[in-house]
Design a protein around this motif. Structure first.
Motif, PDB file in Angstrom:
ATOM      1  N   UNK A  75      32.527 -20.029   2.473  1.00  0.00           N
ATOM      2  CA  UNK A  75      32.478 -18.607   2.143  1.00  0.00           C
ATOM      3  C   UNK A  75      31.058 -18.114   1.877  1.00  0.00           C
ATOM      4  N   UNK A  76      30.277 -18.862   1.110  1.00  0.00           N
ATOM      5  CA  UNK A  76      28.940 -18.383   0.731  1.00  0.00           C
ATOM      6  C   UNK A  76      28.016 -18.212   1.935  1.00  0.00           C
ATOM      7  N   UNK A  77      27.970 -19.159   2.887  1.00  0.00           N
ATOM      8  CA  UNK A  77      27.149 -18.901   4.076  1.00  0.00           C
ATOM      9  C   UNK A  77      27.604 -17.665   4.850  1.00  0.00           C
ATOM     10  N   UNK A  78      28.907 -17.397   4.853  1.00  0.00           N
ATOM     11  CA  UNK A  78      29.393 -16.198   5.540  1.00  0.00           C
ATOM     12  C   UNK A  78      28.939 -14.940   4.802  1.00  0.00           C
ATOM     13  N   UNK A  79      28.937 -14.978   3.464  1.00  0.00           N
ATOM     14  CA  UNK A  79      28.441 -13.840   2.687  1.00  0.00           C
ATOM     15  C   UNK A  79      26.975 -13.585   3.007  1.00  0.00           C
ATOM     16  N   UNK A 119      29.553 -23.330  10.835  1.00  0.00           N
ATOM     17  CA  UNK A 119      28.349 -23.510  10.040  1.00  0.00           C
ATOM     18  C   UNK A 119      27.396 -24.398  10.827  1.00  0.00           C
ATOM     19  N   UNK A 120      26.230 -23.886  11.116  1.00  0.00           N
ATOM     20  CA  UNK A 120      25.267 -24.609  11.939  1.00  0.00           C
ATOM     21  C   UNK A 120      24.039 -24.964  11.119  1.00  0.00           C
ATOM     22  N   UNK A 121      23.686 -26.252  11.028  1.00  0.00           N
ATOM     23  CA  UNK A 121      22.435 -26.622  10.362  1.00  0.00           C
ATOM     24  C   UNK A 121      21.263 -25.920  11.043  1.00  0.00           C
ATOM     25  N   UNK A 122      20.324 -25.397  10.253  1.00  0.00           N
ATOM     26  CA  UNK A 122      19.236 -24.608  10.835  1.00  0.00           C
ATOM     27  C   UNK A 122      17.857 -25.185  10.556  1.00  0.00           C
ATOM     28  N   UNK A 136      21.955 -24.288   6.176  1.00  0.00           N
ATOM     29  CA  UNK A 136      22.940 -24.006   7.220  1.00  0.00           C
ATOM     30  C   UNK A 136      23.149 -22.500   7.306  1.00  0.00           C
ATOM     31  N   UNK A 137      23.574 -22.049   8.465  1.00  0.00           N
ATOM     32  CA  UNK A 137      23.853 -20.631   8.672  1.00  0.00           C
ATOM     33  C   UNK A 137      25.221 -20.456   9.313  1.00  0.00           C
ATOM     34  N   UNK A 138      25.914 -19.416   8.891  1.00  0.00           N
ATOM     35  CA  UNK A 138      27.200 -19.081   9.504  1.00  0.00           C
ATOM     36  C   UNK A 138      26.962 -18.417  10.854  1.00  0.00           C
ATOM     37  N   UNK A 139      27.801 -18.761  11.824  1.00  0.00           N
ATOM     38  CA  UNK A 139      27.732 -18.165  13.159  1.00  0.00           C
ATOM     39  C   UNK A 139      29.124 -17.673  13.545  1.00  0.00           C
ATOM     40  N   UNK A 140      29.455 -16.446  13.171  1.00  0.00           N
ATOM     41  CA  UNK A 140      30.767 -15.895  13.532  1.00  0.00           C
ATOM     42  C   UNK A 140      30.875 -15.631  15.028  1.00  0.00           C
TER      43      UNK A 140
END
Length: 336
Positions: A68-72, A221-224, A316-320
């Protein structure tokens, strides 16, 4: 990995342990309380405060980490890129601002995580947006309005019905799903699965191992990058800025996801799981050798003061999915 009583119970709830059936009478009481509370807001006996600007709630119906937090964080950046002035309001689980500066608490990267909680400080670092912590969500939202925000993201706010909302997003872990499908304390659900029907969108983190709700969207979630805990210097994902085996620590809702990610990156890690929101001490991170220590961004907010020379943070970053972004753009257009 050492597990406390709470972690063992949560694992049993996701695994469908038979002994949890004995708790179903308590589940019935819990669901009755939830239903009465929801009905009170529907029929006006309780009042939901409206902010006068759009409010997007991001939450979940299960205990444990869902991403949830990466999506926020992604949502905050996405809104900024489209001309909005977003702010984030959070409960600040684990923080003790009420004993210090008080609420509402404006959170920056200089705010001690002991006051703000780990996730709000992480979100402030990752987004650069106004972040306010307050268990009274309407009061926290008013503080964001005073800071000039014209749209509010309520982090983990699904069950906080006192704050009115325009969009509800429910996040689900694609690997663990809904466990045994029962509510607390007989299962991992905060609310019955029927709650999904009332949400505007359901987002599945990763590939679903269950039949997802109709119309659900996907994200990953993709490691960045890697970040040095000692001075916050950022390094590319590959090659990693360290060599050989590492100690991997995780005090998050689903430590296994972090350990699996390291494995997928080809990193040989000795896993060390801690309870969610665990406040690390120097002793926790002393493993009696010189191996690097890697951790999540959330855990880093509680460990920064230790300034480990060989401490590394996996960002990490969310990738919708594109279809979710198109749906969101359509909804946002109607809120202008």
């Amino acid at each position: 990995m050492n597990q406390g009583l709470g972690e063992r119970w949560l694992q049993a709830a996701y695994d469908g342990a038979v002994w949890l059936r004995a708790l179903r009478p308590l589940e019935a009481v819990y669901r009755w309380v939830l239903a009465r509370r929801a009905a009170a807001y529907r029929d006006g006996r309780r009042h939901a405060w409206r902010a006068g600007v759009p409010v997007i709630v991001v939450g979940n119906v299960t205990l444990g980490g869902t991403g949830k937090s990466p999506l926020v964080a992604w949502l905050g950046r996405y809104l900024s890129e489209r001309g909005w002035r977003p702010g984030i309001v959070s409960r600040g689980y684990g923080g003790k601002a009420g004993r210090g500066t008080g609420y509402p608490l404006r959170v920056t990267t200089l705010t001690p995580s002991a006051q703000s909680g780990d996730e709000p400080r992480m979100l402030a670092r990752q987004t650069g947006l106004p972040v306010v912590v307050d268990p009274d969500r309407p009061r926290g939202a008013r503080a964001l309005l005073e800071l000039g925000c014209d749209i509010i993201i309520s982090d983990d706010g699904l069950q906080h019905l006192a704050l009115g909302r325009d969009i509800e997003l429910i996040v689900v872990d694609g690997r663990r799903g809904f466990g045994n499908g029962h509510c607390l304390p007989a299962g991992p659900l905060r609310e019955p699965l029927s709650r999904l029907d009332a949400a505007d969108a359901v987002l599945i983190n990763g590939e679903a191992t269950f039949a997802p709700p109709e119309g659900a969207y996907c994200f990953r979630l993709a490691p960045s990058s890697w970040r040095a805990l000692s001075d916050n210097a950022v390094f590319p994902l590959a090659p990693a800025p360290f060599h050989g085996p590492v100690h991997a620590v995780a005090g998050i809702g689903n430590p296994r996801r972090f350990f699996d990610t390291l494995l997928e990156l080809g990193i040989e890690a000795q896993p060390h799981a801690f309870p969610d929101h665990h406040r690390f001490t120097a002793q926790d991170l002393d493993f009696g050798d010189d191996l690097p220590v890697v951790m999540t961004a959330k855990d880093a907010e509680k460990s920064e003061a230790m300034a480990l020379d060989q401490g590394w943070v996996l960002e990490v970053e969310a990738e919708p999915s594109a279809d979710f972004q198109a749906w969101l753009d359509s909804r946002l257009a109607g809120l202008r």
